[in-house]
Design an enzyme around this catalytic site. Structure first.
Site, PDB file in Angstrom:
ATOM      1  N   ARG A 261       7.896 -11.724 -32.277  1.00  0.00           N
ATOM      2  CA  ARG A 261       9.075 -10.927 -31.937  1.00  0.00           C
ATOM      3  C   ARG A 261       8.991 -10.488 -30.483  1.00  0.00           C
ATOM      4  O   ARG A 261       7.953 -10.013 -30.027  1.00  0.00           O
ATOM      5  CB  ARG A 261       9.185  -9.703 -32.847  1.00  0.00           C
ATOM      6  CG  ARG A 261       9.358 -10.065 -34.313  1.00  0.00           C
ATOM      7  CD  ARG A 261       9.530  -8.860 -35.196  1.00  0.00           C
ATOM      8  NE  ARG A 261       9.580  -9.242 -36.599  1.00  0.00           N
ATOM      9  CZ  ARG A 261       9.678  -8.386 -37.611  1.00  0.00           C
ATOM     10  NH1 ARG A 261       9.726  -7.083 -37.375  1.00  0.00           N
ATOM     11  NH2 ARG A 261       9.720  -8.823 -38.858  1.00  0.00           N
ATOM     12  N   ARG A 276       3.343  -2.074 -32.768  1.00  0.00           N
ATOM     13  CA  ARG A 276       4.496  -2.924 -32.444  1.00  0.00           C
ATOM     14  C   ARG A 276       4.036  -4.039 -31.507  1.00  0.00           C
ATOM     15  O   ARG A 276       3.823  -3.821 -30.320  1.00  0.00           O
ATOM     16  CB  ARG A 276       5.595  -2.073 -31.781  1.00  0.00           C
ATOM     17  CG  ARG A 276       6.975  -2.725 -31.781  1.00  0.00           C
ATOM     18  CD  ARG A 276       8.010  -1.776 -31.206  1.00  0.00           C
ATOM     19  NE  ARG A 276       8.157  -0.597 -32.032  1.00  0.00           N
ATOM     20  CZ  ARG A 276       8.929  -0.503 -33.092  1.00  0.00           C
ATOM     21  NH1 ARG A 276       9.646  -1.540 -33.477  1.00  0.00           N
ATOM     22  NH2 ARG A 276       9.012   0.626 -33.782  1.00  0.00           N
ATOM     23  N   GLU A 348       6.426   3.344 -41.040  1.00  0.00           N
ATOM     24  CA  GLU A 348       6.877   2.186 -41.814  1.00  0.00           C
ATOM     25  C   GLU A 348       5.826   1.083 -41.842  1.00  0.00           C
ATOM     26  O   GLU A 348       5.242   0.728 -40.818  1.00  0.00           O
ATOM     27  CB  GLU A 348       8.159   1.623 -41.205  1.00  0.00           C
ATOM     28  CG  GLU A 348       8.689   0.394 -41.939  1.00  0.00           C
ATOM     29  CD  GLU A 348       9.631  -0.452 -41.099  1.00  0.00           C
ATOM     30  OE1 GLU A 348       9.737  -1.656 -41.384  1.00  0.00           O
ATOM     31  OE2 GLU A 348      10.238   0.089 -40.153  1.00  0.00           O
ATOM     32  N   SER A 351       9.498  -3.072 -45.351  1.00  0.00           N
ATOM     33  CA  SER A 351      10.925  -2.865 -45.537  1.00  0.00           C
ATOM     34  C   SER A 351      11.409  -3.908 -46.530  1.00  0.00           C
ATOM     35  O   SER A 351      11.207  -5.106 -46.317  1.00  0.00           O
ATOM     36  CB  SER A 351      11.657  -3.013 -44.197  1.00  0.00           C
ATOM     37  OG  SER A 351      12.999  -2.619 -44.302  1.00  0.00           O
ATOM     38  N   ARG A 390      -0.301  -3.597 -39.438  1.00  0.00           N
ATOM     39  CA  ARG A 390      -0.088  -2.164 -39.691  1.00  0.00           C
ATOM     40  C   ARG A 390      -0.962  -1.673 -40.846  1.00  0.00           C
ATOM     41  O   ARG A 390      -1.385  -0.517 -40.857  1.00  0.00           O
ATOM     42  CB  ARG A 390       1.395  -1.898 -39.973  1.00  0.00           C
ATOM     43  CG  ARG A 390       2.262  -2.108 -38.752  1.00  0.00           C
ATOM     44  CD  ARG A 390       3.651  -1.533 -38.910  1.00  0.00           C
ATOM     45  NE  ARG A 390       4.438  -1.744 -37.708  1.00  0.00           N
ATOM     46  CZ  ARG A 390       5.618  -1.179 -37.465  1.00  0.00           C
ATOM     47  NH1 ARG A 390       6.157  -0.364 -38.374  1.00  0.00           N
ATOM     48  NH2 ARG A 390       6.266  -1.415 -36.332  1.00  0.00           N
TER      49      ARG A 390
END
Length: 426
Positions: A261, A276, A348, A351, A390
């Site tokens: 990403r 991130r 988070e 999801s 994460r």
């Protein structure tokens, strides 16, 4: 993609949802374009009918030896031919504009999704475990660098920001985590393991709603393909352009893949550490269902993601996202947020979204019941089960001790034989 017939019938529903996403007036614009498409199509059909009628009369005139009338009729047919070209071009132009507009508009939230502008409108559904209040907790960066197992400087030299070099026992732990998650989802939760391509074409990226809206968040190769931002893209694309027998649904697939990403919209956010990254590993869960199965399948998928955190004994909470915080393609989303001691908050880690038929319409994925002629669009669901990086961060911080070591969760012992701590002997 959206059902234009449903939009015609309930424009106020779409206008309310899109206005909340900053696209006020989009419903009226779509209906106006739809009207122009249908008007151009009707005009072309009327013109074609006239041409057909005149063509018949030409034959009749010639049969009666009336060459003057036949010549006049042929001239009229030729004139209508140019009208048909103009009308056809108009229909294609309006239709293209309509499709581009609809492709740019987000999914419509389910009726039970709470209203809200941002994350402050999300609703906690449940929580599991008690937050670990570690005395003077170190964050994962300090822990990893202190152990000599995280090297952000080396990563920056070779690749730039938002990359990490993980080495030694910590690299083993990351590898063990991915294997554990994949085994849990396949052996206990009934998902079929898939090893998909990491490069996809425009059709796959468009079908899973990553194009055109999120092109800046993706990495593109020199031959025009795209590095996957998540295995959701190739896994969901397994049914692209297909008609799946209803008896074969629900279809549940999973994959452990690298994800890429650009984080184009994340400037200044989580710049420290591994929260991130441009490149990370994730176990993705994808379900393909009939419309009547999808809500129950969504709850099941969330439970499957939660089972990983429970097995690792990591405190977390499950949040139902509000309208303003949901992703572009989702009609309902649950986020799992894991406790991060150094930040004193939940972050988070997964999801899980039900996209309804939004993606299926874009990729023309349908289902058909045996013995019936008609087809209907499938529903697609996707979720993280989990993001490996994460989860590694959460383990490092929740399982740290005062000496800077990291205990290995009991569930991972079979994957790391003889190792009980990172940074310690045995």
């Amino acid at each position: 993609m959206h059902d234009i017939r449903a939009l015609r019938e309930t424009p106020e529903l779409y206008e309310k949802a899109w206005a909340a996403k900053g696209r006020s007036g989009a419903a009226a614009q779509a209906i106006d374009l739809d009207g122009k498409v249908r008007a151009a199509k009707l005009a072309a059909e009327t013109t074609q009918s006239k041409r057909n009628d005149l063509s018949k009369r030409i034959g009749q005139a010639k049969a009666q030896k009336d060459e003057a009338l036949a010549s006049q009729l042929m001239a009229d047919v030729e004139a209508l031919k140019s009208d048909l070209v103009i009308q056809g071009d108009a229909e294609r132009g309006f239709s293209s504009d309509l499709q581009d507009l609809l492709a740019s508009l987000p999914n419509i939230p389910a009726a039970d999704v709470p209203q809200g502008a941002d994350e402050h409108g999300n609703v906690e559904v449940r929580r599991w475990g008690e937050p670990n209040h570690v005395a003077n907790p170190k964050d994962h960066v300090e822990l990893g660098e202190g152990l000599g197992m995280l090297d952000f400087e080396a990563a920056a030299r070779m690749s730039g920001a938002r990359f990490t070099v993980i080495q030694g026992q910590l690299a083993r732990l990351e590898r063990a985590l991915g294997q554990f998650m994949l085994d849990l989802q396949t052996q206990q939760n009934g998902y079929l393991e898939v090893s998909p391509p990491l490069l996809v074409n425009d059709a796959a990226a468009y079908g899973t709603d990553k194009l055109p809206k999120f092109a800046d968040d993706l990495f593109q190769t020199t031959d025009g393909r795209w590095l996957i931002p998540t295995a959701e893209v190739p896994l969901t694309s397994l049914v692209m352009g297909q008609i799946v027998a209803e008896e074969e649904l629900p279809m549940r697939v999973t994959a452990l893949t690298p994800c890429f990403r650009s984080e184009a919209g994340a400037s200044g956010r989580d710049t420290r550490g591994m929260i991130r990254q441009h490149q990370f590993y994730k176990v993705e869960l994808v379900s393909i269902t009939t419309p009547d199965q999808s809500d129950a399948e969504h709850e099941r998928m969330v439970a499957c993601a939660e089972s990983v955190l429970k097995a690792l004994e990591l405190p977390f909470r499950t949040m139902l996202l509000c309208t303003g915080d949901m992703g572009f393609g989702a009609r309902r989303t649950y986020d799992l947020e894991v406790w991060i001691p150094s930040q004193g908050q939940y972050r988070e880690i997964s999801s899980c979204s039900n996209c309804g038929d939004f993606q299926a319409r874009r990729m023309d994925a349908r289902t058909k019941k045996a013995g019936e002629k008609g087809t209907r669009y499938v529903h697609t669901l996707n979720g993280s089960g989990l993001a490996v990086g994460r989860t590694l961060v959460a383990i490092m911080e929740n399982y740290q001790d005062e000496m800077g070591r990291i205990a290995i969760p009991q569930a991972l012992h079979p994957y790391l034989p003889g190792l009980t701590h990172i940074g310690g002997e045995g």
